[in-house]
Scaffold this motif. Structure first.
Motif, short mmCIF file in Angstrom:
data_model
loop_
_atom_site.label_atom_id
_atom_site.label_comp_id
_atom_site.label_asym_id
_atom_site.label_seq_id
_atom_site.Cartn_x
_atom_site.Cartn_y
_atom_site.Cartn_z
N ALA A 29 47.24 44.03 46.64
CA ALA A 29 46.82 45.42 47.32
C ALA A 29 47.43 45.82 48.65
CB ALA A 29 45.91 46.85 46.66
N LEU A 30 46.03 44.35 49.08
CA LEU A 30 46.13 44.04 50.07
C LEU A 30 46.14 43.45 51.00
CD1 LEU A 30 41.81 45.21 50.33
CD2 LEU A 30 43.18 47.03 50.66
N LEU A 31 46.62 41.96 50.24
CA LEU A 31 47.24 41.07 51.11
C LEU A 31 48.81 40.69 50.57
CD1 LEU A 31 44.24 38.41 49.36
CD2 LEU A 31 44.24 40.11 52.02
N ALA A 32 49.76 41.67 50.34
CA ALA A 32 50.85 41.29 49.72
C ALA A 32 51.27 41.21 51.53
CB ALA A 32 51.73 43.03 49.89
N GLU A 33 50.96 41.63 52.60
CA GLU A 33 52.10 41.26 53.95
C GLU A 33 51.48 39.89 54.87
OE1 GLU A 33 54.53 42.22 54.65
OE2 GLU A 33 54.45 44.40 52.66
N ALA A 34 49.98 39.23 54.02
CA ALA A 34 49.86 37.99 54.74
C ALA A 34 50.12 36.97 54.56
CB ALA A 34 48.40 38.18 53.42
N GLU A 35 50.26 36.00 55.05
CA GLU A 35 50.87 34.70 55.57
C GLU A 35 50.45 33.89 54.33
OE1 GLU A 35 52.13 33.51 57.79
OE2 GLU A 35 51.89 35.30 58.67
N ALA A 36 51.26 32.60 54.01
CA ALA A 36 51.49 31.59 52.97
C ALA A 36 50.53 30.64 53.37
CB ALA A 36 53.20 31.61 52.22
N PHE A 44 48.58 35.43 45.72
CA PHE A 44 48.46 35.17 44.16
C PHE A 44 46.99 34.14 44.61
CE2 PHE A 44 48.75 30.65 42.31
CZ PHE A 44 49.15 31.22 41.66
N TRP A 45 46.88 34.08 45.58
CA TRP A 45 45.88 32.40 45.87
C TRP A 45 44.51 34.13 45.09
CZ3 TRP A 45 46.02 27.58 45.03
CH2 TRP A 45 47.13 27.17 45.57
N TRP A 46 44.41 34.81 45.69
CA TRP A 46 43.69 35.56 45.26
C TRP A 46 43.23 36.21 43.88
CZ3 TRP A 46 38.48 37.14 47.98
CH2 TRP A 46 38.47 38.02 47.02
N SER A 47 44.52 36.87 43.33
CA SER A 47 44.25 36.90 42.40
C SER A 47 44.47 36.11 41.21
CB SER A 47 45.75 38.03 42.11
OG SER A 47 45.69 38.98 42.52
N CYS A 48 45.17 35.03 41.23
CA CYS A 48 45.02 34.49 40.20
C CYS A 48 44.39 32.90 39.88
CB CYS A 48 46.99 33.77 40.00
SG CYS A 48 47.86 34.79 39.56
N ILE A 49 43.41 32.96 41.34
CA ILE A 49 42.88 31.45 41.73
C ILE A 49 41.56 31.80 41.60
CG2 ILE A 49 41.99 29.34 42.80
CD1 ILE A 49 44.47 29.84 40.79
N VAL A 50 40.81 33.28 42.72
CA VAL A 50 40.10 33.13 42.89
C VAL A 50 39.19 35.00 41.91
CG1 VAL A 50 38.29 34.92 45.14
CG2 VAL A 50 40.50 33.10 45.77
N ALA A 51 40.08 35.31 41.58
CA ALA A 51 39.51 36.57 41.27
C ALA A 51 38.61 35.76 39.75
CB ALA A 51 40.17 37.09 40.52
N PRO A 52 39.25 35.03 38.53
CA PRO A 52 38.71 33.91 38.07
C PRO A 52 37.54 33.59 37.86
CG PRO A 52 41.06 33.47 37.40
CD PRO A 52 41.34 34.07 38.94
N LEU A 53 37.74 33.20 38.98
CA LEU A 53 36.65 31.93 39.36
C LEU A 53 35.69 32.57 40.02
CD1 LEU A 53 38.57 28.56 41.51
CD2 LEU A 53 37.37 29.04 39.29
N LEU A 54 34.88 33.37 40.56
CA LEU A 54 34.50 34.82 40.67
C LEU A 54 33.70 35.36 39.35
CD1 LEU A 54 35.14 36.70 43.42
CD2 LEU A 54 33.88 34.84 43.77
N LEU A 55 34.34 35.41 38.14
CA LEU A 55 34.27 36.19 37.24
C LEU A 55 33.72 35.40 36.30
CD1 LEU A 55 34.65 38.14 34.57
CD2 LEU A 55 36.49 37.06 33.50
#
Length: 67
Positions: A29-36, A44-55
Motif C-alpha cells: 500500500a505505501l511502498l508501491a512506487e518505491a525503488e527496487a 516485497f522486502w517489507w511484506s515478505c521479509i521484514v514483516a515475518p521477521l518482526l513477527l
C-alpha cells in the motif's frame, strides 16, 4: 511450574496476528512506487521479509517476558 493462562495466550496470538497482517498490508500500500533493491520492489522486502521477521522477534520477546 506455573499453569498456562489460555486467555492470555489467545489474546497475545490475536494481537501478533493482527500486527503481522497490518505490516503485511502496509508494504504494497505505501511502498508501491518505491525503488527496487536487488531487483525486487521495496514492498516485497517489507511484506515478505521484514514483516515475518518482526513477527518472530515480537513473539520471542512476548514469550520470554514472563520468564
Amino acid at each position: 511450574m506455573k499453569g498456562i493462562d489460555s486467555k492470555y495466550l489467545a489474546k497475545g496470538a490475536i494481537m501478533l496476528t493482527l500486527g503481522y497482517l497490518a505490516l503485511w498490508f502496509i508494504g504494497p500500500a505505501l511502498l508501491a512506487e518505491a525503488e527496487a533493491i536487488i531487483g525486487l520492489p521495496l514492498w516485497f522486502w517489507w511484506s515478505c521479509i521484514v514483516a515475518p521477521l518482526l513477527l518472530c522477534v515480537a513473539a520471542a520477546v512476548w514469550l520470554r517476558a514472563d520468564d
